[in-house]
Design an enzyme around this catalytic site. Structure first.
Site, PDB file in Angstrom:
ATOM      1  CB  VAL A  97      -0.962   0.075   1.214  1.00 28.79           C
ATOM      2  CG1 VAL A  97      -2.020  -0.993   1.156  1.00 28.79           C
ATOM      3  CG2 VAL A  97      -0.228   0.031   2.523  1.00 28.79           C
ATOM      4  CB  SER A  98       1.088   4.276  -1.938  1.00 30.67           C
ATOM      5  OG  SER A  98      -0.232   4.637  -2.290  1.00 30.67           O
ATOM      6  CB  THR A  99       1.002   7.553   2.117  1.00 25.11           C
ATOM      7  OG1 THR A  99       2.318   7.144   2.467  1.00 25.11           O
ATOM      8  CG2 THR A  99       0.411   8.349   3.250  1.00 25.11           C
TER       9      THR A  99
END
Length: 146
Positions: free
Chosen positions: A16-18
């Protein structure tokens, strides 16, 4: 929870990215889904790799979890024949990154399996669908940026 003793050996990659965390939940959700998926499909989940808060625009080798995955696969440290991802865009957010990652993994006998998208990379039509899904991941990223 990593299971052993089934018919097919699988590894799991979660990312996941932010931005993804706020939109889709946390990396733990992907891992939990992967564990249940492996159990349901009688796969032995031998290792879990994760990149939490890392953009999918980086090459797999340029992410901590992705680099560990590639090192384990190329060295033979992990014996698996399938890589599970929640969705293809977890592997990358550009068509080039996704297709390069799949190519490299396949060179070592690892097939990529999305747990939420149906494609079979061993057939011409499956390869076409895979390319289209990679392009959609690219489009989604560009749309978010825009």
């Amino acid at each position: 929870m990593v299971r052993k003793g089934c018919c097919m050996n699988a590894i799991l990659y979660a990312r996941v990215s932010t931005d993804d965390q706020s939109e889709r939940g946390t990396i733990e959700g992907q891992i939990e889904f992967g564990q249940k998926y492996a159990e349901l499909h009688q796969m032995s989940l031998v290792k879990i790799y994760k990149d939490d808060g890392i953009s999918g625009t980086y090459e797999l080798k340029d992410r901590n979890g992705g680099n560990e995955l590639l090192n384990d696969v190329t060295s033979g440290h992990v014996k698996a024949n399938i890589l599970l991802v929640y969705k293809l865009d977890r592997l990358g957010r550009s068509a080039r990154v996704i297709l390069n990652s799949i190519y490299e993994l396949e060179q070592h006998g690892i097939k990529v399996k999305s747990m939420t998208e149906e494609f079979d990379s061993s057939s011409p039509s499956g390869r076409f669908l895979l390319t289209m899904l990679a392009a959609v991941a690219d489009l989604e990223r560009e749309t978010i940026i825009e």
